[in-house]
Design an enzyme around this catalytic site. Structure first.
Site, short mmCIF file in Angstrom:
data_model
loop_
_atom_site.label_atom_id
_atom_site.label_comp_id
_atom_site.label_asym_id
_atom_site.label_seq_id
_atom_site.Cartn_x
_atom_site.Cartn_y
_atom_site.Cartn_z
N ALA A 85 0.84 -1.20 0.00
CA ALA A 85 0.00 0.00 0.00
C ALA A 85 0.87 1.25 0.00
CB ALA A 85 -0.92 0.00 1.22
N GLY B 86 1.28 -5.73 0.98
CA GLY B 86 0.17 -6.10 0.11
C GLY B 86 0.61 -6.55 -1.26
N GLU C 15 1.28 -10.11 -0.88
CA GLU C 15 -0.01 -10.78 -0.73
C GLU C 15 -0.73 -10.92 -2.06
OE1 GLU C 15 -1.90 -10.09 3.48
OE2 GLU C 15 -1.12 -8.17 2.74
N GLU D 247 4.18 -5.78 7.93
CA GLU D 247 3.08 -5.03 8.54
C GLU D 247 3.22 -4.88 10.05
OE1 GLU D 247 1.30 -6.37 4.62
OE2 GLU D 247 2.74 -7.12 6.09
#
Length: 264
Positions: free
Chosen positions: A70, A115, A118, A138
Site C-alpha cells: 500500500a 500487500g 499478498e 506489517e
C-alpha cells in the site's frame, strides 16, 4: 474489458494471454486507492467473462518493484474511516483474484512487500526474477497482513515458516522463496517475462474449460476433506464431458496432430 485503466497497462499476447502490469514505477508500483480499484475491476472483468483470456500474468512496471504494498504516503494521516473504506476495496480485490476462473501467474520482477507480496500469493503460482525480494513487514508498521497473506502463505510454505516470516517481518530473497515453496521458479535477470510467457502459452494452448475446471478443483484441495474434495472434482470433471473440446482432444490424439480448442 475496459480499454484502459489509470494505473495499469494491459498487454495481449497469443494465444489469449493477458498481461496486467501495475504501472506506478516511480513508487515501486505501490498501491494507491486508484490502483486498488483498477486491480479489483480488472479481475472482476475476467470473472464476468472468462473467455477474454486463457491465462493471465500479473507483474509490475520496471525492474525494481513488483509492488511495494500500500502507498504509505497516501495513507499518512488517513482517518480510520477512510482507511477502512480503502481496505474494503483491497478485500474485494483479493476475493476477485480468488474467484478468477482463469489461471493467474505472478511474475515478480522486484520488491514484493506487504500487500504486493499478498497479491502474488493470491495468484495460482509465482515466478520470480533472481533479484526479487519478499516481505510482510506489517507488524513493523503497527498492523498485520490483511490481504489474505496469513491464509495463503501457510498453504505455500507451512504454518511454522509462515509464522516466522509474518511475526518478524523480515525480508527474504527469491532463492529462499523457491526453497520454501513460495515461488515455483527463479528466473535469470532479463528472462522473467520470457519464462513466464512460455509457461502461460502452455496453459493457454490447453482446453480452456478443462483448465478452468481443473483450477477450481485444485483450489478446493486445501479447503475440503478428501472425500468432499473428490465429490467436487467429479462435478467439475463432468462439466468437461459434453464439450466440443473433449471430442477435439481425443480426435487430435488419434490423428496425431495438435488439438485446436475453441473453449466450448
Amino acid at each position: 474489458m475496459a480499454p484502459s485503466y489509470e494505473t495499469l497497462e494491459i498487454e495481449v499476447h497469443d494465444p489469449k494471454i493477458t498481461v496486467v502490469i501495475m504501472n506506478r514505477p516511480q513508487a515501486l508500483n505501490a498501491m494507491n486507492t486508484q490502483m486498488m480499484t483498477d486491480l479489483r475491476d480488472v479481475f472482476q472483468e475476467f470473472y464476468v467473462d472468462p473467455s477474454q483470456a486463457n491465462c493471465i500474468i500479473l507483474t509490475g512496471k520496471g525492474e525494481r518493484g513488483f509492488c511495494s504494498g500500500a502507498d504509505l504516503k497516501e495513507r499518512d494521516g488517513m482517518t480510520e474511516a477512510v482507511w477502512r473504506r480503502q481496505h474494503a476495496i483491497v478485500e474485494q480485490l483479493v476475493r476477485n483474484i480468488f474467484a478468477c476462473p482463469v489461471p493467474v501467474i505472478a511474475a515478480v520482477n522486484g520488491a514484493a512487500y506487504g500487500g504486493g507480496f499478498e497479491l502474488a500469493l493470491a495468484t495460482d503460482f509465482i515466478y520470480a526474477v533472481e533479484t526479487a525480494r519478499f516481505a510482510l513487514p506489517e507488524v513493523m508498521r503497527g498492523i498485520m497482513p490483511g490481504a489474505a497473506g496469513p491464509q495463503n502463505l501457510p498453504r505455500a510454505c507451512g504454518v511454522r515458516r509462515a509464522k516466522e516470516l509474518v511475526l518478524t517481518g523480515e525480508a527474504f530473497d527469491a532463492n529462499q522463496a523457491f526453497e520454501w515453496g513460495i515461488a515455483n521458479k527463479v528466473c535469470a535477470s532479463g528472462k522473467l517475462m520470457d519464462d513466464t510467457l512460455a509457461t502461460a502459452r502452455k496453459i493457454a494452448e490447453n482446453a480452456p474449460i478443462g483448465v478452468r475446471q481443473a483450477k477450481k478443483s485444485l483450489d478446493k484441495a486445501t479447503e475440503l476433506d478428501r472425500n468432499s474434495g473428490y465429490a467436487f472434482e467429479i462435478e467439475a470433471y463432468n462439466m468437461t464431458v459434453p464439450t466440443e473440446d473433449r471430442l477435439e482432444g481425443v480426435r487430435a490424439f488419434n490423428e496425431k496432430r495438435k488439438p485446436v480448442f475453441k473453449g466450448r
